[in-house]
Every structure is written in C-alpha cells, then in structure tokens.
Motif scaffolding. Structure first.
Motif, mmCIF file in Angstrom:
data_model
loop_
_atom_site.group_PDB
_atom_site.id
_atom_site.type_symbol
_atom_site.label_atom_id
_atom_site.label_comp_id
_atom_site.label_asym_id
_atom_site.label_seq_id
_atom_site.Cartn_x
_atom_site.Cartn_y
_atom_site.Cartn_z
ATOM 1 N N HIS A 23 -26.684 25.821 -11.489
ATOM 2 C CA HIS A 23 -25.931 25.175 -10.407
ATOM 3 C C HIS A 23 -25.415 23.807 -10.848
ATOM 4 O O HIS A 23 -24.287 23.432 -10.527
ATOM 5 C CB HIS A 23 -26.798 24.994 -9.170
ATOM 6 N N VAL A 24 -26.246 23.078 -11.570
ATOM 7 C CA VAL A 24 -25.833 21.758 -12.049
ATOM 8 C C VAL A 24 -24.675 21.903 -13.029
ATOM 9 O O VAL A 24 -23.669 21.191 -12.929
ATOM 10 C CB VAL A 24 -27.023 21.004 -12.685
ATOM 11 N N VAL A 25 -24.781 22.841 -13.954
ATOM 12 C CA VAL A 25 -23.701 23.064 -14.925
ATOM 13 C C VAL A 25 -22.423 23.464 -14.194
ATOM 14 O O VAL A 25 -21.352 22.927 -14.462
ATOM 15 C CB VAL A 25 -24.099 24.135 -15.971
ATOM 16 N N TRP A 26 -22.527 24.403 -13.257
ATOM 17 C CA TRP A 26 -21.354 24.869 -12.516
ATOM 18 C C TRP A 26 -20.699 23.722 -11.749
ATOM 19 O O TRP A 26 -19.477 23.567 -11.762
ATOM 20 C CB TRP A 26 -21.753 25.987 -11.560
ATOM 21 N N THR A 27 -21.498 22.901 -11.086
ATOM 22 C CA THR A 27 -20.962 21.797 -10.293
ATOM 23 C C THR A 27 -20.329 20.741 -11.189
ATOM 24 O O THR A 27 -19.259 20.213 -10.873
ATOM 25 C CB THR A 27 -22.062 21.181 -9.403
ATOM 26 N N GLU A 45 -29.984 18.301 -24.711
ATOM 27 C CA GLU A 45 -29.487 19.484 -25.418
ATOM 28 C C GLU A 45 -28.006 19.378 -25.780
ATOM 29 O O GLU A 45 -27.449 20.293 -26.381
ATOM 30 C CB GLU A 45 -29.736 20.746 -24.592
ATOM 31 N N GLY A 46 -27.362 18.293 -25.389
ATOM 32 C CA GLY A 46 -25.966 18.087 -25.761
ATOM 33 C C GLY A 46 -24.954 18.739 -24.840
ATOM 34 O O GLY A 46 -23.785 18.861 -25.200
ATOM 35 N N PHE A 47 -25.385 19.140 -23.645
ATOM 36 C CA PHE A 47 -24.469 19.773 -22.700
ATOM 37 C C PHE A 47 -23.833 18.774 -21.732
ATOM 38 O O PHE A 47 -22.794 19.050 -21.149
ATOM 39 C CB PHE A 47 -25.194 20.848 -21.881
ATOM 40 N N ARG A 79 -19.517 21.175 -25.538
ATOM 41 C CA ARG A 79 -20.555 22.212 -25.610
ATOM 42 C C ARG A 79 -20.961 22.664 -24.205
ATOM 43 O O ARG A 79 -21.199 23.845 -23.963
ATOM 44 C CB ARG A 79 -21.763 21.651 -26.362
ATOM 45 N N GLY A 80 -21.014 21.725 -23.261
ATOM 46 C CA GLY A 80 -21.335 22.060 -21.877
ATOM 47 C C GLY A 80 -20.251 22.907 -21.239
ATOM 48 O O GLY A 80 -20.529 23.819 -20.465
ATOM 49 N N ARG A 81 -19.001 22.618 -21.558
ATOM 50 C CA ARG A 81 -17.887 23.424 -21.029
ATOM 51 C C ARG A 81 -17.939 24.837 -21.591
ATOM 52 O O ARG A 81 -17.643 25.809 -20.887
ATOM 53 C CB ARG A 81 -16.551 22.761 -21.334
ATOM 54 N N LEU A 82 -18.325 24.951 -22.848
ATOM 55 C CA LEU A 82 -18.490 26.281 -23.445
ATOM 56 C C LEU A 82 -19.613 27.043 -22.748
ATOM 57 O O LEU A 82 -19.477 28.233 -22.446
ATOM 58 C CB LEU A 82 -18.778 26.152 -24.940
ATOM 59 N N LEU A 83 -20.709 26.356 -22.463
ATOM 60 C CA LEU A 83 -21.813 26.983 -21.727
ATOM 61 C C LEU A 83 -21.334 27.453 -20.363
ATOM 62 O O LEU A 83 -21.625 28.583 -19.946
ATOM 63 C CB LEU A 83 -22.974 26.001 -21.570
ATOM 64 N N ASP A 84 -20.593 26.617 -19.656
ATOM 65 C CA ASP A 84 -20.068 26.997 -18.343
ATOM 66 C C ASP A 84 -19.183 28.238 -18.457
ATOM 67 O O ASP A 84 -19.303 29.163 -17.665
ATOM 68 C CB ASP A 84 -19.287 25.844 -17.721
ATOM 69 N N ALA A 85 -18.329 28.267 -19.461
ATOM 70 C CA ALA A 85 -17.444 29.423 -19.652
ATOM 71 C C ALA A 85 -18.258 30.697 -19.910
ATOM 72 O O ALA A 85 -17.937 31.762 -19.367
ATOM 73 C CB ALA A 85 -16.477 29.165 -20.804
ATOM 74 N N GLU A 86 -19.304 30.578 -20.697
ATOM 75 C CA GLU A 86 -20.142 31.751 -20.985
ATOM 76 C C GLU A 86 -20.908 32.200 -19.745
ATOM 77 O O GLU A 86 -21.049 33.401 -19.505
ATOM 78 C CB GLU A 86 -21.107 31.455 -22.136
ATOM 79 N N LEU A 87 -21.391 31.258 -18.950
ATOM 80 C CA LEU A 87 -22.074 31.627 -17.709
ATOM 81 C C LEU A 87 -21.118 32.333 -16.758
ATOM 82 O O LEU A 87 -21.476 33.328 -16.123
ATOM 83 C CB LEU A 87 -22.672 30.391 -17.041
ATOM 84 N N ARG A 88 -19.904 31.838 -16.671
ATOM 85 C CA ARG A 88 -18.906 32.475 -15.800
ATOM 86 C C ARG A 88 -18.535 33.868 -16.305
ATOM 87 O O ARG A 88 -18.363 34.798 -15.525
ATOM 88 C CB ARG A 88 -17.660 31.605 -15.696
#
Length: 121
Positions: free
Chosen positions: A34-38, A73-75, A95-104
């Motif tokens: 949720h934090v990453v998405w927001t 963790e660098g996100f 790196r955090g934007r990449l994580l968000d894209a992968e979660l989506r």
C-alpha cells in the motif's frame, strides 16, 4: 537474514530461494505494498499526507518503520526540506518505480487468471 541462520531455523540447506524468500517476506509485511502504491501516485509526498492517503488506519510508527525499510532497500528516498518544524518528503526511486510496475503487473495477471478461472466454471 543470512543463509546460515535460515538453515538453522527451518532445516533447509539455506541456498535455494533464500534471497527470494527474504524479498517476498519483506513485501508481505502489512502496509508495504500500500505504501509503495500510494507513493507511486505522487512525485513526492510528506509523511502526514502519505498517512492520510493510505486506505484504512495505519499508525505513525508502522508507517515510519515501513518507510525506513523501503529506504534501506533503495526503493524510497527521504528528502529533508530543511524547515522547522521538521518537514520531510518521500518519493520512489527508479528502483521503487520498477517495484511498483512489477506489483501492478502481478496484480493484473492475477485478475486475468481469476476471470479465466471463473469462465471455466
């Protein structure tokens, strides 16, 4: 968690999947996705605004802990605005934007799978 500690705890050899398990456990913490998405919805956002933007009730302590973990963790990057009282902004790193894209992408894949499964029934 190092592989030796994991092997002692769960009886595994500590090699296969250790880093992936650690990463998945990291993401599985309550509020983490949720934090990453927001954060992905805003170029930068202050702590209080982020807390209000999250669905449901999250304590300041838990949010602070999640942000620190994501930063380690660098996100996430934390930027001190240099004002008194202290104001900071948080934003996703590349790196955090990449994580968000992968979660989506994973969320979309799960949605497609559920639709396909429902059609088969």
């Amino acid at each position: 968690m190092d592989a030796r500690t994991r092997a002692e705890r769960d009886g595994s050899d500590g090699v296969a999947g250790c880093r992936l398990d650690d990463f998945l456990n990291f993401l599985a913490q309550r509020w983490m996705s949720h934090v990453v998405w927001t954060l992905a919805q805003h170029p930068a956002i202050r702590f209080g605004a982020l807390r209000r933007a999250l669905p449901g009730e999250i304590s300041a302590r838990v949010l602070s802990n999640r942000l620190k973990a994501l930063e380690e963790e660098g996100f996430v990057v934390r930027r001190d605005l240099g004002t008194l009282p202290l104001h900071v902004e948080y934003s996703l790193t590349p790196r955090g934007r990449l994580l968000d894209a992968e979660l989506r992408r994973g969320e979309a894949q799960i949605g497609r799978t559920k639709i396909a499964d429902a059609k088969e029934r």
